[in-house]
Write a protein that holds these residues in place. Structure first.
Motif, PDB file in Angstrom:
ATOM      1  N   TYR A 172       0.829  -1.207   0.000  1.00  0.00           N
ATOM      2  CA  TYR A 172       0.000   0.000   0.000  1.00  0.00           C
ATOM      3  C   TYR A 172       0.866   1.260   0.000  1.00  0.00           C
ATOM      4  O   TYR A 172       0.552   2.249  -0.674  1.00  0.00           O
ATOM      5  N   GLU A 173       1.958   1.219   0.765  1.00  0.00           N
ATOM      6  CA  GLU A 173       2.874   2.359   0.801  1.00  0.00           C
ATOM      7  C   GLU A 173       3.491   2.592  -0.570  1.00  0.00           C
ATOM      8  O   GLU A 173       3.611   3.735  -1.031  1.00  0.00           O
ATOM      9  N   ALA A 174       3.871   1.501  -1.237  1.00  0.00           N
ATOM     10  CA  ALA A 174       4.461   1.620  -2.572  1.00  0.00           C
ATOM     11  C   ALA A 174       3.453   2.158  -3.580  1.00  0.00           C
ATOM     12  O   ALA A 174       3.813   2.930  -4.481  1.00  0.00           O
ATOM     13  N   ASP A 175       2.188   1.776  -3.439  1.00  0.00           N
ATOM     14  CA  ASP A 175       1.149   2.305  -4.333  1.00  0.00           C
ATOM     15  C   ASP A 175       1.000   3.809  -4.169  1.00  0.00           C
ATOM     16  O   ASP A 175       0.998   4.564  -5.153  1.00  0.00           O
ATOM     17  N   SER A 176       0.847   4.277  -2.918  1.00  0.00           N
ATOM     18  CA  SER A 176       0.585   5.699  -2.689  1.00  0.00           C
ATOM     19  C   SER A 176       1.803   6.564  -2.998  1.00  0.00           C
ATOM     20  O   SER A 176       1.701   7.582  -3.697  1.00  0.00           O
ATOM     21  N   MET A 177       2.984   6.138  -2.527  1.00  0.00           N
ATOM     22  CA  MET A 177       4.189   6.926  -2.780  1.00  0.00           C
ATOM     23  C   MET A 177       4.612   6.849  -4.240  1.00  0.00           C
ATOM     24  O   MET A 177       5.127   7.820  -4.808  1.00  0.00           O
ATOM     25  N   GLY A 178       4.387   5.695  -4.863  1.00  0.00           N
ATOM     26  CA  GLY A 178       4.719   5.547  -6.278  1.00  0.00           C
ATOM     27  C   GLY A 178       3.876   6.451  -7.153  1.00  0.00           C
ATOM     28  O   GLY A 178       4.348   7.012  -8.147  1.00  0.00           O
ATOM     29  N   THR A 179       2.597   6.606  -6.772  1.00  0.00           N
ATOM     30  CA  THR A 179       1.710   7.519  -7.488  1.00  0.00           C
ATOM     31  C   THR A 179       2.217   8.955  -7.387  1.00  0.00           C
ATOM     32  O   THR A 179       2.200   9.707  -8.372  1.00  0.00           O
ATOM     33  N   VAL A 180       2.692   9.318  -6.215  1.00  0.00           N
ATOM     34  CA  VAL A 180       3.228  10.668  -6.010  1.00  0.00           C
ATOM     35  C   VAL A 180       4.487  10.878  -6.861  1.00  0.00           C
ATOM     36  O   VAL A 180       4.652  11.938  -7.487  1.00  0.00           O
ATOM     37  N   LEU A 181       5.375   9.877  -6.901  1.00  0.00           N
ATOM     38  CA  LEU A 181       6.596  10.007  -7.704  1.00  0.00           C
ATOM     39  C   LEU A 181       6.260  10.213  -9.181  1.00  0.00           C
ATOM     40  O   LEU A 181       6.871  11.050  -9.858  1.00  0.00           O
ATOM     41  N   ALA A 182       5.303   9.421  -9.687  1.00  0.00           N
ATOM     42  CA  ALA A 182       4.919   9.551 -11.092  1.00  0.00           C
ATOM     43  C   ALA A 182       4.328  10.932 -11.365  1.00  0.00           C
ATOM     44  O   ALA A 182       4.619  11.554 -12.397  1.00  0.00           O
ATOM     45  N   ALA A 183       3.521  11.430 -10.432  1.00  0.00           N
ATOM     46  CA  ALA A 183       2.927  12.761 -10.601  1.00  0.00           C
ATOM     47  C   ALA A 183       3.998  13.844 -10.558  1.00  0.00           C
ATOM     48  O   ALA A 183       3.960  14.807 -11.338  1.00  0.00           O
ATOM     49  N   ARG A 184       4.965  13.700  -9.654  1.00  0.00           N
ATOM     50  CA  ARG A 184       6.072  14.651  -9.591  1.00  0.00           C
ATOM     51  C   ARG A 184       6.838  14.686 -10.914  1.00  0.00           C
ATOM     52  O   ARG A 184       7.354  15.731 -11.323  1.00  0.00           O
ATOM     53  N   ALA A 185       6.906  13.539 -11.562  1.00  0.00           N
ATOM     54  CA  ALA A 185       7.632  13.440 -12.833  1.00  0.00           C
ATOM     55  C   ALA A 185       6.831  14.006 -13.998  1.00  0.00           C
ATOM     56  O   ALA A 185       7.316  14.018 -15.133  1.00  0.00           O
ATOM     57  N   GLY A 186       5.606  14.459 -13.726  1.00  0.00           N
ATOM     58  CA  GLY A 186       4.798  15.099 -14.751  1.00  0.00           C
ATOM     59  C   GLY A 186       3.767  14.208 -15.407  1.00  0.00           C
ATOM     60  O   GLY A 186       3.123  14.594 -16.389  1.00  0.00           O
ATOM     61  N   TYR A 187       3.582  12.996 -14.862  1.00  0.00           N
ATOM     62  CA  TYR A 187       2.628  12.056 -15.449  1.00  0.00           C
ATOM     63  C   TYR A 187       1.263  12.165 -14.786  1.00  0.00           C
ATOM     64  O   TYR A 187       1.138  12.601 -13.636  1.00  0.00           O
ATOM     65  N   ASP A 188       0.233  11.745 -15.485  1.00  0.00           N
ATOM     66  CA  ASP A 188      -1.100  11.661 -14.925  1.00  0.00           C
ATOM     67  C   ASP A 188      -1.070  10.744 -13.703  1.00  0.00           C
ATOM     68  O   ASP A 188      -0.512   9.647 -13.744  1.00  0.00           O
ATOM     69  N   ALA A 189      -1.669  11.199 -12.615  1.00  0.00           N
ATOM     70  CA  ALA A 189      -1.574  10.483 -11.348  1.00  0.00           C
ATOM     71  C   ALA A 189      -2.385   9.192 -11.317  1.00  0.00           C
ATOM     72  O   ALA A 189      -2.227   8.386 -10.396  1.00  0.00           O
ATOM     73  N   TYR A 190      -3.255   8.978 -12.299  1.00  0.00           N
ATOM     74  CA  TYR A 190      -4.118   7.804 -12.292  1.00  0.00           C
ATOM     75  C   TYR A 190      -3.525   6.603 -13.033  1.00  0.00           C
ATOM     76  O   TYR A 190      -4.187   5.573 -13.176  1.00  0.00           O
ATOM     77  N   GLY A 191      -2.271   6.719 -13.480  1.00  0.00           N
ATOM     78  CA  GLY A 191      -1.670   5.636 -14.264  1.00  0.00           C
ATOM     79  C   GLY A 191      -1.654   4.305 -13.552  1.00  0.00           C
ATOM     80  O   GLY A 191      -2.084   3.280 -14.092  1.00  0.00           O
ATOM     81  N   LEU A 192      -1.156   4.281 -12.309  1.00  0.00           N
ATOM     82  CA  LEU A 192      -1.080   3.030 -11.560  1.00  0.00           C
ATOM     83  C   LEU A 192      -2.468   2.490 -11.261  1.00  0.00           C
ATOM     84  O   LEU A 192      -2.707   1.281 -11.374  1.00  0.00           O
ATOM     85  N   ALA A 193      -3.406   3.366 -10.880  1.00  0.00           N
ATOM     86  CA  ALA A 193      -4.778   2.921 -10.595  1.00  0.00           C
ATOM     87  C   ALA A 193      -5.399   2.263 -11.819  1.00  0.00           C
ATOM     88  O   ALA A 193      -6.120   1.260 -11.698  1.00  0.00           O
ATOM     89  N   GLU A 194      -5.113   2.793 -13.000  1.00  0.00           N
ATOM     90  CA  GLU A 194      -5.636   2.198 -14.231  1.00  0.00           C
ATOM     91  C   GLU A 194      -5.078   0.790 -14.439  1.00  0.00           C
ATOM     92  O   GLU A 194      -5.798  -0.128 -14.861  1.00  0.00           O
ATOM     93  N   VAL A 195      -3.803   0.609 -14.137  1.00  0.00           N
ATOM     94  CA  VAL A 195      -3.187  -0.719 -14.279  1.00  0.00           C
ATOM     95  C   VAL A 195      -3.823  -1.695 -13.294  1.00  0.00           C
ATOM     96  O   VAL A 195      -4.117  -2.851 -13.649  1.00  0.00           O
ATOM     97  N   LEU A 196      -4.050  -1.259 -12.075  1.00  0.00           N
ATOM     98  CA  LEU A 196      -4.677  -2.120 -11.071  1.00  0.00           C
ATOM     99  C   LEU A 196      -6.091  -2.509 -11.488  1.00  0.00           C
ATOM    100  O   LEU A 196      -6.522  -3.651 -11.299  1.00  0.00           O
ATOM    101  N   GLN A 197      -6.822  -1.568 -12.057  1.00  0.00           N
ATOM    102  CA  GLN A 197      -8.177  -1.864 -12.526  1.00  0.00           C
ATOM    103  C   GLN A 197      -8.148  -2.863 -13.679  1.00  0.00           C
ATOM    104  O   GLN A 197      -9.013  -3.733 -13.789  1.00  0.00           O
ATOM    105  N   ASP A 198      -7.131  -2.762 -14.533  1.00  0.00           N
ATOM    106  CA  ASP A 198      -6.985  -3.711 -15.639  1.00  0.00           C
ATOM    107  C   ASP A 198      -6.699  -5.115 -15.109  1.00  0.00           C
ATOM    108  O   ASP A 198      -7.228  -6.106 -15.622  1.00  0.00           O
ATOM    109  N   MET A 199      -5.886  -5.200 -14.056  1.00  0.00           N
ATOM    110  CA  MET A 199      -5.595  -6.500 -13.444  1.00  0.00           C
ATOM    111  C   MET A 199      -6.862  -7.115 -12.867  1.00  0.00           C
ATOM    112  O   MET A 199      -7.082  -8.328 -12.952  1.00  0.00           O
ATOM    113  N   GLU A 200      -7.704  -6.274 -12.289  1.00  0.00           N
ATOM    114  CA  GLU A 200      -8.966  -6.753 -11.743  1.00  0.00           C
ATOM    115  C   GLU A 200      -9.852  -7.328 -12.837  1.00  0.00           C
ATOM    116  O   GLU A 200     -10.513  -8.358 -12.652  1.00  0.00           O
TER     117      GLU A 200
END
Length: 281
Positions: free
Chosen positions: A202-230
């Motif tokens: 869970y920590e890696a999910d939340s902090m990883g989302t922040v890192l991607a957003a800091r890098a200029g990416y849409d913050a929903y990227g990881l959530a979209e991947v998780l939804q695809d896995m579901e």
């Protein structure tokens, strides 16, 4: 995107580490004939498990990654490896551990999964990469794995194993220092390929989302991947191991929303970059 693409050649860098039987005769012979291998073995044999340095962490992670590559080699596509390395290093540059020699790569496996090892080594499977539809999703996945390294999630488990073995060695005088490190590295390979506790994920999910957003990416990227896995479902063989060793994707998305609250909306607005995602041959 800042940074330049650096072709990833973990096969060459880890050619002496794919066999991690540190105390075996084959390694002893190789160490005798290959000074570089001897140096690597010396580093592993002298890991300070009570307080491992960054150099110790890198040496251990290099060996753990070699074990993973021994089971699944890198995809033979230099442009793919350079691209993933470029994205990964850019996301990692947003973290607190920019001094690590970060390495990223795609391994030739149809499973949908990703792995991290201490010292800045991150691998994702070809099966997972093929399901991505944007660079933002790739950044989210890599961000998750980067956090495992930054927070030393795997290293802490390995350290605990090594110190337990050291205690056994002290009491029974049966385990050599090489064997202690060998067992810790084996533990590292297992937890990289299998599971950490839920709080670390869970920590890696939340902090990883922040890192991607800091890098200029849409913050929903990881959530979209998780939804695809579901959507794939736990009965799909390609995600069976991931479902067994990680919290359920629905739970991860729910936890991500709970932790982030409306903050994820505030940091969204980054780019998705669908057209820039490297297409596999």
């Amino acid at each position: 995107m800042a940074g330049t693409a650096v072709a990833l050649d973990l096969k060459g860098a880890l050619k002496d580490a794919v066999n991690n039987q540190l105390g075996g005769s084959s390694n002893e012979q190789a160490a005798t004939t290959n000074p570089e291998n001897a140096s690597a073995q010396d580093k592993l044999a002298n890991i300070n498990w009570k307080n491992p340095s960054q150099e110790d962490e890198i040496a251990v992670g290099r060996n753990v990654t070699g074990t993973i590559l021994g089971a699944a080699p890198l995809v033979n596509d230099a442009k793919l490896q350079a691209y993933v390395n470029k994205v990964g290093r850019w996301v990692a540059s947003q973290s607190e551990r920019t001094s690590l020699p970060w390495h990223f790569g795609v391994i030739d496996s149809t499973d949908v999964n990703a792995f991290a090892a201490p010292g800045g080594y991150v691998l994702i499977t070809k099966g997972l990469y093929q399901r991505l539809t944007s660079e933002a999703q790739l950044a989210g996945v890599l961000g998750h794995e980067i956090v495992h390294v930054v927070q030393r999630h795997h290293l802490k488990v390995m350290q605990k194993q090594a110190l337990m073995d050291a205690g056994t060695s002290f009491l029974k005088e049966k385990i050599s220092k090489n064997k202690i490190t060998q067992r810790a590295v084996t533990t590292g390979a297992e937890i990289s390929a299998r599971n950490l506790d839920k709080s670390a994920e869970y920590e890696a999910d939340s902090m990883g989302t922040v890192l991607a957003a800091r890098a200029g990416y849409d913050a929903y990227g990881l959530a979209e991947v998780l939804q695809d896995m579901e959507l794939l479902g736990s009965n799909d063989g390609s995600v069976a191991l991931l479902f067994q060793t990680h919290p359920h994707p629905d739970d991860r998305v729910a936890q991500l929303s709970l932790v982030s609250g409306d903050q994820i909306d505030k940091i969204s607005g980054g780019k998705t970059l669908e057209n820039r995602l490297y297409k596999l041959k």
